[in-house]
Design a protein around this motif. Structure first.
Motif, PDB file in Angstrom:
ATOM      1  N   ARG A 107      14.061 -47.530  50.498  1.00  0.00           N
ATOM      2  CA  ARG A 107      14.632 -46.758  51.602  1.00  0.00           C
ATOM      3  C   ARG A 107      13.746 -45.591  52.026  1.00  0.00           C
ATOM      4  NH1 ARG A 107      18.698 -48.889  48.645  1.00  0.00           N
ATOM      5  NH2 ARG A 107      20.608 -49.555  49.699  1.00  0.00           N
ATOM      6  N   GLU A 132      14.137 -46.030  55.774  1.00  0.00           N
ATOM      7  CA  GLU A 132      14.615 -44.995  56.692  1.00  0.00           C
ATOM      8  C   GLU A 132      13.676 -43.801  56.764  1.00  0.00           C
ATOM      9  OE1 GLU A 132      18.551 -43.876  55.586  1.00  0.00           O
ATOM     10  OE2 GLU A 132      19.458 -45.757  56.283  1.00  0.00           O
ATOM     11  N   ALA A 153      14.835 -49.618  60.867  1.00  0.00           N
ATOM     12  CA  ALA A 153      15.884 -48.702  60.407  1.00  0.00           C
ATOM     13  C   ALA A 153      15.371 -47.271  60.291  1.00  0.00           C
ATOM     14  CB  ALA A 153      16.408 -49.170  59.046  1.00  0.00           C
ATOM     15  N   LYS A 155      14.437 -43.548  60.287  1.00  0.00           N
ATOM     16  CA  LYS A 155      15.085 -42.364  60.843  1.00  0.00           C
ATOM     17  C   LYS A 155      14.203 -41.124  60.754  1.00  0.00           C
ATOM     18  CE  LYS A 155      19.808 -43.879  59.758  1.00  0.00           C
ATOM     19  NZ  LYS A 155      21.071 -43.542  59.015  1.00  0.00           N
TER      20      LYS A 155
END
Length: 381
Positions: A107, A132, A153, A155
């Protein structure tokens, strides 16, 4: 660390050292190996290596990465300060195998002082569907980078101090925060969720104008953090593209000894709905008030700016004139925060530094108390 039950069950590993001598590096490697061998868990939430191991330790570093990947690591950080011979570790090709299920749990990825290429980054974007957060700091292998994809994904993205980077194209539908250390070749595509960007300005007004033009299409951008280096090539920027949603602007202004700060006026005018403005002024020399250019500044009322903060630079006439401009034109101003001695430690040390700071603070207090309306809260740090 020891091999007790708490270590065997832990899901967080961080190996950190400030400096390793060549004659002790092998001992450090063996210590890390022993710690990892004692761990019996099947899943790692976080795995961090922060050390000055370089290319000459490629084999153990790769082994540690394989260890973390085998345990479905969620957050992976590789922070390697290079040796004095500037050798830098690069990800081996045999480690990055397309379709490898070990990458599907990642992640967050951080690579600092690691030679990461465009192909490496593309691999992670394609094979880490949950990714992310991506941070790349000081990679000499990057030249022309694209971070694009309708299903990303991602961010949070940081691409900083990659000095050979010529162009950067970003199009990521979920990206909310973006930090970039150069934007001459920055091309922003689909960033509908972008709310914050941190950028470093080049020594010319063309770069600054390009940044505003690029960001004007970001419909949700609320916070801009910008480092500006004042130079001979920077002048007024009357035609900056508007940032209509911007609510907060933080400027770190590095004075290289020039006379004026025209760009600050233009930045304010280009952000009509700005609510908070922070200026951190730094100078490499003792502030002076003499021989500064006097220029006519056109009044331009601002109807949304409520909080302003000024730090440093209160010996310069041009900065004080900008402060007066803000106080005179902000119609709904509610709070003024002042740190007059910010950056004083960066000046050439004076024998009477404490007296110098006290004098600067006294003059700043006199300046603001005489100009700030009574209904506006004034805080002097």
């Amino acid at each position: 660390m020891d091999g007790g039950s708490s270590l065997r069950k832990t899901k967080h590993f961080e190996f950190r050292t400030v400096l390793i001598r060549r004659d002790t590096s092998s001992e450090y490697v063996r210590w890390v190996d022993r710690v990892l061998e004692s761990h019996k868990g099947l899943v790692l939430k976080e795995f961090v290596i922060r050390s000055c191991l370089g290319l000459q330790h490629e084999e153990p570093i790769t082994r540690w990465l394989e260890y973390a990947l085998a345990r479905q690591v969620h957050s992976l950080e590789l922070n390697l300060e290079p040796w004095y011979d500037n050798s830098m570790y690069g990800l081996p090709r045999e480690l990055l195998v397309a379709g490898d299920s070990r990458f599907k749990s990642i992640r967050a990825l951080t690579f600092k002082d690691v030679s990461v290429s465009e192909k490496d980054i593309d691999f992670f974007l394609r094979n880490c569907p949950l990714l992310e957060e991506l941070i790349v700091f000081n990679s000499p292998a990057l030249s022309n980078l694209e971070i694009c994809g309708p299903s990303l994904a991602l961010k949070h993205l940081e691409i900083v101090f990659c000095r050979r980077l010529k162009s950067l194209r970003v199009s990521a539908p979920n990206l909310a925060r973006f930090w970039v250390a150069t934007y001459n070749g920055l091309l922003v595509g689909n960033l509908p969720m972008l709310v914050e960007i941190l950028a470093q300005c080049k020594d010319d007004d063309v770069s600054l104008a390009h940044l505003f033009s690029t960001l004007s299409s970001s419909s949700r951008l609320e916070t801009l953090r910008l480092t500006m280096f004042q130079s001979r090539g920077m002048h007024e920027l009357h035609n900056l593209s508007l940032l209509p949603k911007l609510k907060k602007m933080v400027i770190e202004y590095i004075d290289k000894g020039r006379k004026t700060i025209f760009q600050l006026y233009d930045l304010i005018r280009a952000s009509p709905f700005l609510e908070e403005f922070v200026l951190k002024y730094q100078s490499g020399c003792i502030p002076r008030t003499d021989n500064e250019v006097e220029d006519a500044i056109v009044s331009s009322p601002h109807h949304h700016l409520k909080v302003v903060e000024f730090s440093g630079g209160f010996g310069r006439t041009s900065l004080l004139r900008f402060v007066d401009y803000i106080l005179e034109n902000c119609v709904v101003l509610e709070k003024v925060i002042v740190d007059p001695c910010y950056g004083a430690s960066n000046l050439i040390m004076l024998d009477n530094m404490l007296d110098f700071q006290e004098n600067v603070r006294k003059k700043a207090k006199q300046h603001f108390e005489a100009r700030v309306p009574q209904h506006v809260e004034l805080v002097i740090l």
